[in-house]
Enzyme design. Structure first.
Site, PDB file in Angstrom:
ATOM      1  N   HIS A  35     -14.195   3.204  -1.235  1.00 52.91           N
ATOM      2  CA  HIS A  35     -13.656   2.192  -2.173  1.00 52.91           C
ATOM      3  C   HIS A  35     -14.656   1.029  -2.195  1.00 52.91           C
ATOM      4  O   HIS A  35     -14.677   0.191  -1.289  1.00 52.91           O
ATOM      5  CB  HIS A  35     -12.280   1.738  -1.668  1.00 52.91           C
ATOM      6  CG  HIS A  35     -11.576   0.744  -2.548  1.00 52.91           C
ATOM      7  ND1 HIS A  35     -10.253   0.884  -2.898  1.00 52.91           N
ATOM      8  CD2 HIS A  35     -11.980  -0.416  -3.115  1.00 52.91           C
ATOM      9  CE1 HIS A  35      -9.881  -0.151  -3.653  1.00 52.91           C
ATOM     10  NE2 HIS A  35     -10.919  -0.959  -3.792  1.00 52.91           N
ATOM     11  N   CYS A  72     -13.261  -2.714  -8.646  1.00 49.30           N
ATOM     12  CA  CYS A  72     -13.761  -1.819  -7.589  1.00 49.30           C
ATOM     13  C   CYS A  72     -13.882  -0.394  -8.125  1.00 49.30           C
ATOM     14  O   CYS A  72     -13.248  -0.036  -9.116  1.00 49.30           O
ATOM     15  CB  CYS A  72     -12.814  -1.817  -6.394  1.00 49.30           C
ATOM     16  SG  CYS A  72     -12.677  -3.401  -5.553  1.00 49.30           S
ATOM     17  N   THR A  97      -6.568   5.968  -3.002  1.00 53.34           N
ATOM     18  CA  THR A  97      -6.780   4.523  -2.900  1.00 53.34           C
ATOM     19  C   THR A  97      -6.089   3.890  -4.087  1.00 53.34           C
ATOM     20  O   THR A  97      -6.053   4.472  -5.177  1.00 53.34           O
ATOM     21  CB  THR A  97      -8.279   4.165  -2.787  1.00 53.34           C
ATOM     22  OG1 THR A  97      -8.398   2.819  -2.319  1.00 53.34           O
ATOM     23  CG2 THR A  97      -9.022   4.301  -4.110  1.00 53.34           C
TER      24      THR A  97
END
Lengths: 207, 158
Positions: B42, B25, B19
């Site tokens: 995520h 995040c 990711t």
């Protein structure tokens, strides 16, 4: 995502006009600062997934220079003025002059970029405030050099509380290069928080 | 295999899972060393109660995202007592003094993920969290290594 489902074409036109007015004034300010012609493209109002948003400006992992601020007041939201590393270097050369800078030239370059971002985003936001007659106070802008995705995702946090899409007003500033071809100079990304849309449309009599 | 924002994905060797552009995040990987399957989520927000409307995307929140990932792994034959985790992200990219509910969201994401993992008794084997830099991560389910790339602080393997 009720607020997104209620969007009609008149609302999209209003948001486009905000981009037009805001970035138009910012382009004029940049033109005056650099003493050369800066133009802008027709604004894009994007109603897209978060994944689509982070792929703008060269992609999520692309290292960019961003001058970012939060809007407070009648409406809240985030604003980002994003430059490529190369463009940022060109700007600092023009603002500071070429040639050898002293040992703390790095911090000088950073403050020149920061000031450039201050002026441009301040110009954009005061044009927005004049147009909507809303009170909009910008926070102190912050200069960050990092991955585009890591920066812009901050502007998606509020929208993520309302669903899996966001609304972004994107405006691209352009300059003519030596071959008279249009070259991207920088990006404005304005991300009002979801409650701001109703306030904006109400202020302009288009709720 | 690519995991998007507020997204969840599963991977088996020889593939890897990644990711990109993590700021505030948090990317969490959970794996069972005895079963050739691993998962990544995520996470964007610490708590599904921050959602203003009925939100069905479990991957977005730490509380719902971790339990969803655990259930997906169990459905593929992983055993809860053998699960291990690695995580990265949760940076504070900006220092805006905001009144909003999302103040210090990176730190709160990290804390919430740890609380959820602890609830499942899943140990965090390694982490690269906090700070103020973006990260792209890639997990190899064959070696259980998590590769982390940044633009300002180089790359590392945890």
């Amino acid at each position: 995502m009720d607020y997104i489902n209620k969007l009609h074409s008149i609302h999209l036109d209003i948001l486009k006009e905000i981009g037009n007015i805001g970035a138009g004034h910012a382009a004029a300010a940049l033109s005056a600062l650099l003493n050369r012609a800066v133009d802008m493209k027709v604004p894009n109002v994007r109603v897209s997934s978060f994944d689509d948003m982070v792929e703008l400006a060269g992609g999520s992992e692309r290292e960019v220079v961003s001058i970012s601020l939060r809007m407070e007041g009648d409406i809240t939201g985030s604003m980002f003025f994003v430059l490529s590393l190369q463009q940022a270097e060109t700007f600092t050369e023009k603002l500071l002059g070429q040639g050898k800078l002293s040992s703390d030239s790095e911090s000088l370059r950073r403050s020149a970029l920061q000031e450039l971002g201050n002026i441009l985003s301040g110009t954009y936001l005061s044009a927005l405030a004049d147009f909507t007659r809303l009170q909009v106070q910008p926070s102190v802008p912050e200069l960050v050099i990092d991955m585009f995705g890591a920066i812009i995702s901050y502007g998606l946090i509020e929208a993520s509380r309302y669903g899996d899409k966001a609304i972004m007003i994107e405006t691209i500033l352009t300059e003519l290069d030596e071959e008279e071809a249009s070259e991207t100079t920088g990006y404005f990304f304005l991300l009002p928080d979801p409650p701001a849309f109703r306030t904006i449309f109400q202020a302009l009599g288009a709720e | 295999m690519k995991v998007g924002i507020a997204d969840i994905g599963m991977v088996s060797p020889p593939d890897v899972i990644r990711t990109s552009g993590l700021g505030s995040c948090v990317g969490v990987v959970i794996y069972d060393e005895r079963v050739p399957v691993a998962g990544m989520v995520h996470i964007m927000l610490p708590d599904s109660r921050l959602a203003r409307e009925g939100d069905t995307n479990k991957a977005k929140f730490a509380d719902t995202g971790i339990s969803e990932l655990v259930h997906l792994l169990q459905a593929r034959g992983a055993m809860l007592y053998r699960l291990k985790a690695k995580m990265a992200g949760g940076a504070q990219m900006f220092s805006f003094q905001s009144q909003s509910d999302t103040f210090q969201i990176g730190l709160r994401n990290v804390q919430a993920v740890k609380r959820e993992l602890k609830g499942f008794r899943i140990p965090v084997m390694a982490e690269d969290t906090g700070g103020s830099n973006g990260r792209t991560i890639e997990f190899d389910p064959a070696t259980f290594e998590l590769h982390i790339r940044t633009v300002n602080k180089g790359s590392s393997v945890i």
